[in-house]
Design an enzyme around this catalytic site. Structure first.
Site, PDB file in Angstrom:
ATOM      1  N   ASP A 100       0.857  -1.187   0.000  1.00 28.37           N
ATOM      2  CA  ASP A 100       0.000   0.000   0.000  1.00 28.37           C
ATOM      3  C   ASP A 100       0.898   1.244   0.000  1.00 28.37           C
ATOM      4  O   ASP A 100       1.959   1.250   0.625  1.00 28.37           O
ATOM      5  CB  ASP A 100      -0.911   0.017   1.254  1.00 28.37           C
ATOM      6  CG  ASP A 100      -2.172   0.860   1.044  1.00 28.37           C
ATOM      7  OD1 ASP A 100      -3.278   0.309   1.073  1.00 28.37           O
ATOM      8  OD2 ASP A 100      -2.015   2.090   0.811  1.00 28.37           O
ATOM      9  N   LEU A 151       2.281   1.128  -6.809  1.00 27.54           N
ATOM     10  CA  LEU A 151       2.374   0.093  -7.852  1.00 27.54           C
ATOM     11  C   LEU A 151       2.802   0.659  -9.205  1.00 27.54           C
ATOM     12  O   LEU A 151       3.111  -0.094 -10.135  1.00 27.54           O
ATOM     13  CB  LEU A 151       1.022  -0.618  -7.990  1.00 27.54           C
ATOM     14  CG  LEU A 151       0.525  -1.363  -6.754  1.00 27.54           C
ATOM     15  CD1 LEU A 151      -0.870  -1.928  -7.009  1.00 27.54           C
ATOM     16  CD2 LEU A 151       1.484  -2.472  -6.353  1.00 27.54           C
ATOM     17  N   SER A 199     -16.741  -2.554  -9.606  1.00 32.09           N
ATOM     18  CA  SER A 199     -17.783  -1.722  -9.013  1.00 32.09           C
ATOM     19  C   SER A 199     -19.048  -1.754  -9.852  1.00 32.09           C
ATOM     20  O   SER A 199     -18.986  -1.880 -11.076  1.00 32.09           O
ATOM     21  CB  SER A 199     -17.275  -0.270  -8.906  1.00 32.09           C
ATOM     22  OG  SER A 199     -18.332   0.609  -8.574  1.00 32.09           O
ATOM     23  N   TYR A 250     -13.392   7.803 -12.681  1.00 26.14           N
ATOM     24  CA  TYR A 250     -13.177   6.704 -11.710  1.00 26.14           C
ATOM     25  C   TYR A 250     -13.927   5.460 -12.188  1.00 26.14           C
ATOM     26  O   TYR A 250     -13.343   4.400 -12.332  1.00 26.14           O
ATOM     27  CB  TYR A 250     -13.646   7.101 -10.308  1.00 26.14           C
ATOM     28  CG  TYR A 250     -13.974   5.882  -9.482  1.00 26.14           C
ATOM     29  CD1 TYR A 250     -15.304   5.474  -9.304  1.00 26.14           C
ATOM     30  CD2 TYR A 250     -12.971   5.105  -8.936  1.00 26.14           C
ATOM     31  CE1 TYR A 250     -15.601   4.321  -8.608  1.00 26.14           C
ATOM     32  CE2 TYR A 250     -13.263   3.950  -8.234  1.00 26.14           C
ATOM     33  CZ  TYR A 250     -14.590   3.566  -8.078  1.00 26.14           C
ATOM     34  OH  TYR A 250     -14.890   2.411  -7.383  1.00 26.14           O
ATOM     35  N   LYS A 300     -12.717   1.459 -13.837  1.00 26.91           N
ATOM     36  CA  LYS A 300     -13.174   0.111 -13.470  1.00 26.91           C
ATOM     37  C   LYS A 300     -13.656  -0.636 -14.715  1.00 26.91           C
ATOM     38  O   LYS A 300     -13.336  -1.808 -14.925  1.00 26.91           O
ATOM     39  CB  LYS A 300     -14.304   0.191 -12.440  1.00 26.91           C
ATOM     40  CG  LYS A 300     -13.880   0.695 -11.082  1.00 26.91           C
ATOM     41  CD  LYS A 300     -12.801  -0.177 -10.461  1.00 26.91           C
ATOM     42  CE  LYS A 300     -12.405   0.301  -9.074  1.00 26.91           C
ATOM     43  NZ  LYS A 300     -11.317  -0.502  -8.488  1.00 26.91           N
ATOM     44  N   TYR A 338     -18.682  -4.488  -6.608  1.00 25.86           N
ATOM     45  CA  TYR A 338     -19.285  -4.076  -5.335  1.00 25.86           C
ATOM     46  C   TYR A 338     -20.424  -3.107  -5.600  1.00 25.86           C
ATOM     47  O   TYR A 338     -20.286  -2.238  -6.472  1.00 25.86           O
ATOM     48  CB  TYR A 338     -18.301  -3.316  -4.460  1.00 25.86           C
ATOM     49  CG  TYR A 338     -16.933  -3.899  -4.290  1.00 25.86           C
ATOM     50  CD1 TYR A 338     -15.870  -3.067  -3.966  1.00 25.86           C
ATOM     51  CD2 TYR A 338     -16.669  -5.244  -4.459  1.00 25.86           C
ATOM     52  CE1 TYR A 338     -14.593  -3.569  -3.797  1.00 25.86           C
ATOM     53  CE2 TYR A 338     -15.395  -5.747  -4.307  1.00 25.86           C
ATOM     54  CZ  TYR A 338     -14.362  -4.912  -3.967  1.00 25.86           C
ATOM     55  OH  TYR A 338     -13.094  -5.400  -3.808  1.00 25.86           O
ATOM     56  N   ASN A 387     -18.883  10.031   0.469  1.00 24.32           N
ATOM     57  CA  ASN A 387     -19.913   8.996   0.557  1.00 24.32           C
ATOM     58  C   ASN A 387     -20.886   9.248   1.709  1.00 24.32           C
ATOM     59  O   ASN A 387     -20.552   9.880   2.707  1.00 24.32           O
ATOM     60  CB  ASN A 387     -19.247   7.616   0.714  1.00 24.32           C
ATOM     61  CG  ASN A 387     -18.424   7.235  -0.505  1.00 24.32           C
ATOM     62  OD1 ASN A 387     -17.307   6.767  -0.396  1.00 24.32           O
ATOM     63  ND2 ASN A 387     -18.980   7.429  -1.694  1.00 24.32           N
ATOM     64  N   LEU A 388     -22.067   8.679   1.544  1.00 21.06           N
ATOM     65  CA  LEU A 388     -23.177   8.959   2.464  1.00 21.06           C
ATOM     66  C   LEU A 388     -22.897   8.542   3.899  1.00 21.06           C
ATOM     67  O   LEU A 388     -23.030   9.362   4.821  1.00 21.06           O
ATOM     68  CB  LEU A 388     -24.435   8.225   1.973  1.00 21.06           C
ATOM     69  CG  LEU A 388     -25.672   8.341   2.887  1.00 21.06           C
ATOM     70  CD1 LEU A 388     -26.155   9.784   2.982  1.00 21.06           C
ATOM     71  CD2 LEU A 388     -26.787   7.433   2.394  1.00 21.06           C
TER      72      LEU A 388
END
Ligand code: WQD
Length: 342
Positions: free
Chosen positions: A33, A61, A127, A152, A156, A180, A202-203
């Site tokens: 990471d 990476l 996603s 974004y 994916k 997801y 995010n919510l």
């Protein structure tokens, strides 16, 4: 010595929960990471939960030379779960090249090294955003993909195409992509959870920060949608249930020989919940009254999306277990711990 699994992005939200579940069933986990969206103390908390400290190497990476050195050092890796990616929808709109380079080149570097160092198995973090606003609900794995709402989301979708094309020529490569829906909640220990940098996009983290008094008020982005209460509908999936889906996917890759070498699964609950339902359920679960107001729609939001999880339930043998109520309570317990709220 357990079977070795590399988890890229393993100190992140979903990555850290997945490391814990992998360790719980005996896998030896190595984390890469770059800490661009997480902190190193997550490794300490993983160890506090599981009693096992995962190996942790800090680098990005994009550095192929560093990644090759890593694979020269760790020769026993049987599978990789690739989480490492930038994931802010809003930021991706402002910085598309930053997102395309990081998310796509990282994946390509991983694939190059898998081929060079004979690592056959990959679980990829995808996603539901690849579906855009579906014409029919619930969404199945065969629902036509649509143009992503953001760079974004497009990274994916493009990543899935890269995987499909590489699997065709790399005969030793086996891939499972997990699409997801909306991951939420935190580990029951409240030692790991979602900790967005800055103002949450995010919510659920916005809800818990509002409940904690860090944010003054939650803005509900629109109540004029064609849904039961006018607010948007999503499929909120408990992060521990989601983590367990990755363990099942890894085992499927390591032990199965008769699978289609590129599979993808919707990982959701199969139930939709509106924003206002989430707010109400949070208040019921925690006893905390939320200060919110209805504001204009957020550009790019899809109106309603939730999963048909039949394939994940029957082929993968995975099903979401945790209720929205319990998941929101876990998110609040995590927020209270990191803010030292009793
Ligand atoms: C959920 C609902 C908002 C914040 C995105 C990505 C997806 C994944 C999860 C990374 C929407 C509403 C939100 C707020 C609100 N990302 N909302 N007030 O947009 O469904 O999905 O995040 O893995 O790929 O697309 O999630 O949590 O941002 O929004 O009313 O302050 O909550 O309008 O209806 P989203 P979200």
């Amino acid at each position: 010595m357990g079977r070795q699994v590399l988890v890229t992005g393993g100190t992140g939200y979903i990555g850290s929960h997945t490391v814990v579940e992998l360790q719980a069933v005996g896998f030896e986990v190595i984390i890469i990471d770059d800490l661009s969206n997480s902190t190193a103390d997550v490794v300490d908390n993983i160890e506090r939960i599981s009693g096992i400290r995962p190996v942790f190497e800090e680098f990005n990476l994009l550095d192929l030379g560093r990644l090759e050195t890593f694979f020269e050092k760790y020769r026993g890796i049987e599978a990789i779960i690739h989480f490492a990616a930038f994931k802010s929808v809003g930021e991706s709109v402002e910085k598309p090249l930053y997102y395309y380079r990081n998310n796509l080149v990282s994946l390509m570097n991983i694939l190059d090294c898998m081929s060079k160092y004979n690592v056959p198995n990959l679980v990829f973090s995808s996603s539901c955003t690849v579906y855009g606003q579906p014409d029919q609900l619930p969404v199945t794995e065969n629902t036509p993909k649509k143009d992503a709402e953001s760079p974004y989301g497009n990274t994916k979708a493009i990543s899935e195409e890269i995987l499909r094309d590489v699997v065709k020529v790399a005969r030793e490569l086996n891939v499972i992509a997990l699409r997801y829906f909306n991951p939420i909640g935190a580990h029951p220990s409240a030692l790991i959870g979602e900790l967005p940098r800055g103002i949450p996009n995010n919510l659920v983290p916005f809800i818990t920060q509002t409940a904690a008094g860090i944010r003054q008020q939650l803005s509900v982005f629109g109540d004029d949608y064609n849904t039961t209460d006018g607010s948007c509908v999503r499929d909120y999936i408990n992060v521990v249930d989601l983590a367990k889906a990755h363990v099942i996917a890894i085992n499927r890759l390591i032990t199965s020989i008769n699978i289609d070498r590129y599979e993808f699964f919707n990982i959701g609950t199969g139930k939709g919940a509106s924003v206002l339902e989430v707010v109400k359920t949070f208040e019921e679960a925690t006893g905390v009254k939320l200060n919110y107001k209805i504001v204009d729609r957020r550009p790019g939001d899809v109106e309603k999306i939730y999963a048909d999880t039949t394939i994940a339930n029957t082929v993968l043998g995975w099903k979401a277990q945790t209720s929205l109520y319990d998941t929101l309570l876990s998110a609040w317990n995590w927020e209270k711990r990191i803010r030292n709220i009793d």
